[in-house]
Design an enzyme around this catalytic site. Sequence first.
Site, PDB file in Angstrom:
ATOM      1  CB  SER A  25      -4.690  -7.034   4.045  1.00  0.00           C
ATOM      2  OG  SER A  25      -4.341  -5.911   3.768  1.00  0.00           O
ATOM      3  CG  HIS A  53      -2.048  -1.110   1.227  1.00  0.00           C
ATOM      4  ND1 HIS A  53      -1.955  -2.132   2.156  1.00  0.00           N
ATOM      5  CD2 HIS A  53      -3.013  -1.030   0.508  1.00  0.00           C
ATOM      6  CE1 HIS A  53      -2.764  -2.789   1.901  1.00  0.00           C
ATOM      7  NE2 HIS A  53      -3.612  -2.425   0.979  1.00  0.00           N
TER       8      HIS A  53
END
Length: 265
Positions: free
Chosen positions: A182, A33
Site C-alpha cells: 500500500s 490482498h
Amino acid sequence: MRIVADIASLRDATAALGPLAFVPTMGNLHAGHLSLVRLARSRAKAVAVSIFVNRLQFGPAEDFDRYPRTFERDCAMLEAEGVELLFAPDETVLYPEPQRYFVEPPPLAGELEGRFRPGFFRGVATVVLKLLNGVQPVAAVFGKKDYQQLVLVRDMVKAFDLPIEIVPGETVREADGLAMSSRNGYLSAAERAEAPRLYRVLDRVRQGMPPDDAMRELAGAGWQPDYVEIRRRGDLGKPDSEEKNLVVLAAARLGATRLIDNLEF
C-alpha cells in the site's frame, strides 16, 4: 457483502455465517490482498475481511494520518471477490477507552523491524488478538510480505491456545519484482523505477552475496538501508553456517518511503 462496524453486529454476522476464514487488513487494497482473500476461500466456505488502520502500531513520526484510506474502492474489490463479511470499525469500537492491556511479544519483536519501529509488534499483536477474538475464525491469512509479523502472530496464536489456523500467503509482485505494498503509492516516478532494486539485491543475497555487500549496494544507489539479514524461516533466529530453510529480510528507505521485502531460500 454485509458491512458491520461494531462488535455486537460482528458477532451476529459471524454466527449466521458459520465457520469462516479471516483476512485482516488496513485497507488501500491491492492484488496482494486479494490473493490472501482467495487463499482464505480455500480454508472455509465464508470469508471475512477487516479494514482498520491501527494507531497502536504507528510510531509518533510515522504515517498514520496520511496512510491511504480508500474505503469505497476497497468495498468494490471485496464485493467482486465474493467476500461475505467486512468488519470496518472506527477507533471508538476497538479502543472505546485508552488501551491499558497489551500483548507483550517476545524478544524477537525487538529485532529486525522492531529495532527501527519500537512498539510496532506490541501494537500489531494487541490489535490482531482483539480482531481474532471478535471474528473467531477457523483460519486467518497473513502475507509473507510481512514475514516477521507472520511469525509473531503464528506463535502468539499457539501460545494462547487459540483454535485458529494461521495460513501464510505468498508475496505478490509487480512484473519488475517490486513487492506489492500500500505504501508503493508514496513513490515518485523516479523512485518507482528504482524500487525493484531491493528485490534484485535480495535475490543476489539468496545466491550468495553477503548481506553487508547488499547494504553497501543499496546505500550506493541512494537508499538508506536499515537492515539486510539472513534468518531461519521457522523462528527468525540467527542461523548456523550449515542451516537450510532460510529467509533474507530487508528494510530500506527510498526517499521518504520505507520499503520492506524478503525472499526464502
